[in-house]
Scaffold this motif. Sequence first.
Motif, PDB file in Angstrom:
ATOM      1  N   MET A   1      37.351  55.009 -12.449  1.00 27.11           N
ATOM      2  CA  MET A   1      36.579  56.226 -12.527  1.00 27.11           C
ATOM      3  C   MET A   1      36.788  56.870 -13.893  1.00 27.11           C
ATOM      4  SD  MET A   1      36.712  59.712 -10.176  1.00 27.11           S
ATOM      5  CE  MET A   1      37.791  59.047  -9.029  1.00 27.11           C
ATOM      6  N   GLY A   2      37.949  56.693 -14.500  1.00 26.54           N
ATOM      7  CA  GLY A   2      38.224  57.343 -15.775  1.00 26.54           C
ATOM      8  C   GLY A   2      38.592  58.802 -15.562  1.00 26.54           C
ATOM      9  N   TYR A   3      38.272  59.613 -16.527  1.00 27.52           N
ATOM     10  CA  TYR A   3      38.586  61.033 -16.486  1.00 27.52           C
ATOM     11  C   TYR A   3      37.745  61.709 -15.403  1.00 27.52           C
ATOM     12  CZ  TYR A   3      39.780  65.579 -18.435  1.00 27.52           C
ATOM     13  OH  TYR A   3      40.248  66.836 -18.614  1.00 27.52           O
ATOM     14  N   TYR A   4      38.384  62.541 -14.585  1.00 22.59           N
ATOM     15  CA  TYR A   4      37.683  63.164 -13.461  1.00 22.59           C
ATOM     16  C   TYR A   4      38.233  64.551 -13.200  1.00 22.59           C
ATOM     17  CZ  TYR A   4      36.088  63.905  -8.625  1.00 22.59           C
ATOM     18  OH  TYR A   4      35.525  64.413  -7.488  1.00 22.59           O
ATOM     19  N   ILE A   5      37.347  65.526 -13.154  1.00 18.78           N
ATOM     20  CA  ILE A   5      37.703  66.887 -12.778  1.00 18.78           C
ATOM     21  C   ILE A   5      36.891  67.210 -11.535  1.00 18.78           C
ATOM     22  CG2 ILE A   5      37.729  69.317 -13.450  1.00 18.78           C
ATOM     23  CD1 ILE A   5      37.784  68.347 -16.378  1.00 18.78           C
ATOM     24  N   HIS A   6      37.592  67.375 -10.434  1.00 19.90           N
ATOM     25  CA  HIS A   6      36.912  67.548  -9.153  1.00 19.90           C
ATOM     26  C   HIS A   6      36.034  68.793  -9.110  1.00 19.90           C
ATOM     27  CE1 HIS A   6      36.276  66.795  -4.904  1.00 19.90           C
ATOM     28  NE2 HIS A   6      36.502  68.083  -4.678  1.00 19.90           N
ATOM     29  N   SER A   7      36.458  69.861  -9.771  1.00 25.49           N
ATOM     30  CA  SER A   7      35.692  71.105  -9.720  1.00 25.49           C
ATOM     31  C   SER A   7      34.476  71.096 -10.649  1.00 25.49           C
ATOM     32  CB  SER A   7      36.592  72.290 -10.071  1.00 25.49           C
ATOM     33  OG  SER A   7      37.118  72.131 -11.367  1.00 25.49           O
TER      34      SER A   7
ATOM     35  N   GLN B   1      30.932  69.990 -11.487  1.00 26.02           N
ATOM     36  CA  GLN B   1      29.772  69.440 -10.769  1.00 26.02           C
ATOM     37  C   GLN B   1      29.205  68.191 -11.445  1.00 26.02           C
ATOM     38  OE1 GLN B   1      28.512  70.101  -7.838  1.00 26.02           O
ATOM     39  NE2 GLN B   1      29.995  71.705  -7.459  1.00 26.02           N
ATOM     40  N   LYS B   2      29.256  68.156 -12.774  1.00 28.80           N
ATOM     41  CA  LYS B   2      28.699  67.017 -13.499  1.00 28.80           C
ATOM     42  C   LYS B   2      29.515  65.745 -13.300  1.00 28.80           C
ATOM     43  CE  LYS B   2      26.311  69.613 -17.059  1.00 28.80           C
ATOM     44  NZ  LYS B   2      26.144  69.832 -18.496  1.00 28.80           N
ATOM     45  N   MET B   3      30.762  65.876 -12.857  1.00 22.15           N
ATOM     46  CA  MET B   3      31.606  64.698 -12.629  1.00 22.15           C
ATOM     47  C   MET B   3      31.627  64.263 -11.175  1.00 22.15           C
ATOM     48  SD  MET B   3      34.942  65.038 -14.964  1.00 22.15           S
ATOM     49  CE  MET B   3      34.849  65.028 -16.729  1.00 22.15           C
ATOM     50  N   ARG B   4      31.049  65.036 -10.299  1.00 22.29           N
ATOM     51  CA  ARG B   4      31.113  64.725  -8.863  1.00 22.29           C
ATOM     52  C   ARG B   4      30.497  63.370  -8.530  1.00 22.29           C
ATOM     53  NH1 ARG B   4      32.393  68.695  -4.842  1.00 22.29           N
ATOM     54  NH2 ARG B   4      33.997  69.930  -5.857  1.00 22.29           N
ATOM     55  N   TYR B   5      29.529  62.916  -9.333  1.00 24.11           N
ATOM     56  CA  TYR B   5      28.887  61.639  -9.039  1.00 24.11           C
ATOM     57  C   TYR B   5      29.898  60.492  -9.062  1.00 24.11           C
ATOM     58  CZ  TYR B   5      29.161  60.064 -13.874  1.00 24.11           C
ATOM     59  OH  TYR B   5      29.617  59.658 -15.096  1.00 24.11           O
ATOM     60  N   LYS B   6      30.961  60.618  -9.880  1.00 25.21           N
ATOM     61  CA  LYS B   6      31.958  59.555  -9.979  1.00 25.21           C
ATOM     62  C   LYS B   6      32.651  59.318  -8.639  1.00 25.21           C
ATOM     63  CE  LYS B   6      33.138  60.109 -14.861  1.00 25.21           C
ATOM     64  NZ  LYS B   6      34.272  60.225 -15.787  1.00 25.21           N
ATOM     65  N   GLY B   7      32.835  60.388  -7.875  1.00 27.92           N
ATOM     66  CA  GLY B   7      33.497  60.276  -6.591  1.00 27.92           C
ATOM     67  C   GLY B   7      32.653  59.614  -5.515  1.00 27.92           C
ATOM     68  N   THR B   8      31.359  59.440  -5.784  1.00 24.84           N
ATOM     69  CA  THR B   8      30.486  58.828  -4.775  1.00 24.84           C
ATOM     70  C   THR B   8      30.568  57.305  -4.786  1.00 24.84           C
ATOM     71  OG1 THR B   8      28.564  58.815  -6.245  1.00 24.84           O
ATOM     72  CG2 THR B   8      28.895  60.771  -4.865  1.00 24.84           C
TER      73      THR B   8
ATOM     74  N   GLU C   1      39.796  63.412   3.328  1.00 24.83           N
ATOM     75  CA  GLU C   1      40.995  64.253   3.344  1.00 24.83           C
ATOM     76  C   GLU C   1      41.324  64.767   1.944  1.00 24.83           C
ATOM     77  OE1 GLU C   1      45.820  63.932   4.075  1.00 24.83           O
ATOM     78  OE2 GLU C   1      44.605  62.116   4.091  1.00 24.83           O
ATOM     79  N   LEU C   2      41.407  63.857   0.975  1.00 26.18           N
ATOM     80  CA  LEU C   2      41.753  64.256  -0.387  1.00 26.18           C
ATOM     81  C   LEU C   2      40.650  65.108  -1.007  1.00 26.18           C
ATOM     82  CD1 LEU C   2      43.622  64.176  -2.808  1.00 26.18           C
ATOM     83  CD2 LEU C   2      42.642  61.970  -3.426  1.00 26.18           C
ATOM     84  N   SER C   3      39.427  64.733  -0.778  1.00 20.57           N
ATOM     85  CA  SER C   3      38.303  65.495  -1.322  1.00 20.57           C
ATOM     86  C   SER C   3      38.289  66.925  -0.777  1.00 20.57           C
ATOM     87  CB  SER C   3      36.994  64.784  -0.991  1.00 20.57           C
ATOM     88  OG  SER C   3      35.946  65.317  -1.729  1.00 20.57           O
ATOM     89  N   LYS C   4      38.577  67.072   0.515  1.00 20.29           N
ATOM     90  CA  LYS C   4      38.621  68.406   1.129  1.00 20.29           C
ATOM     91  C   LYS C   4      39.736  69.247   0.516  1.00 20.29           C
ATOM     92  CE  LYS C   4      39.129  70.778   5.515  1.00 20.29           C
ATOM     93  NZ  LYS C   4      39.653  70.718   6.851  1.00 20.29           N
ATOM     94  N   LYS C   5      40.912  68.627   0.312  1.00 21.84           N
ATOM     95  CA  LYS C   5      42.027  69.354  -0.287  1.00 21.84           C
ATOM     96  C   LYS C   5      41.716  69.762  -1.721  1.00 21.84           C
ATOM     97  CE  LYS C   5      45.696  67.580   2.611  1.00 21.84           C
ATOM     98  NZ  LYS C   5      47.022  66.998   2.687  1.00 21.84           N
ATOM     99  N   LEU C   6      41.031  68.896  -2.464  1.00 29.74           N
ATOM    100  CA  LEU C   6      40.639  69.227  -3.835  1.00 29.74           C
ATOM    101  C   LEU C   6      39.613  70.366  -3.861  1.00 29.74           C
ATOM    102  CD1 LEU C   6      40.455  65.668  -5.390  1.00 29.74           C
ATOM    103  CD2 LEU C   6      42.025  67.486  -6.074  1.00 29.74           C
ATOM    104  N   ASP C   7      38.814  70.471  -2.813  1.00 26.25           N
ATOM    105  CA  ASP C   7      37.867  71.595  -2.713  1.00 26.25           C
ATOM    106  C   ASP C   7      38.607  72.910  -2.479  1.00 26.25           C
ATOM    107  OD1 ASP C   7      35.590  70.050  -3.044  1.00 26.25           O
ATOM    108  OD2 ASP C   7      35.288  69.747  -0.895  1.00 26.25           O
TER     109      ASP C   7
END
Length: 161
Positions: A1-7, A9-16, A36-42
């Motif tokens: 995935m490389g660099y990823y910042i969950h918050s 919006q432009k990077m959210r596609y990587k998590g899909t 689980e992890l995605s919810k905690k990151l939210d």
Amino acid sequence: MGYYIHSCQKMRYKGTYRPQYILDPESYTWDPLDGELSKKLDERPYVSLSRDRKLASQKKSSQDASTAAEASQGKETEENDEEMSLFDLHMPGVLTVEEVQALDLDHWFLLVHGSFLEMTDLVNWETSDIKNPQSIKGIIAELAAVLGPKIVKNSAVVLFD
């Protein structure tokens, strides 16, 4: 995935894309980016599943050891993030308590209304605990830990503008 910042919006596609894993910042293990992890990151800006599992097992052990009266009162044993020092997280790239203590924080400048003061001029500076994230010395020490010695040496802190 490389660099990823969950918050972001432009990077959210990587998590899909599946499968997807995120490196745990404390245990350096890879955890699947699932519900689980995605919810905690939210919910929280900093997530370490290894720390969450450790806290859950500690909580379970202490609840097993507690009496029925304590359990009925709903006592919590989970650590409060506001009471946890940055130094307890052992994050890569962040100075340790010993490294920060080696810096001259007492004479780090503080800019207040256009005037430079030293940290030692602050009330309770000498009696504050460097590992208490709620104390002024703890706040300044954590700032120094993430900035590093070069920036501390060549900068001043502005707490109030």
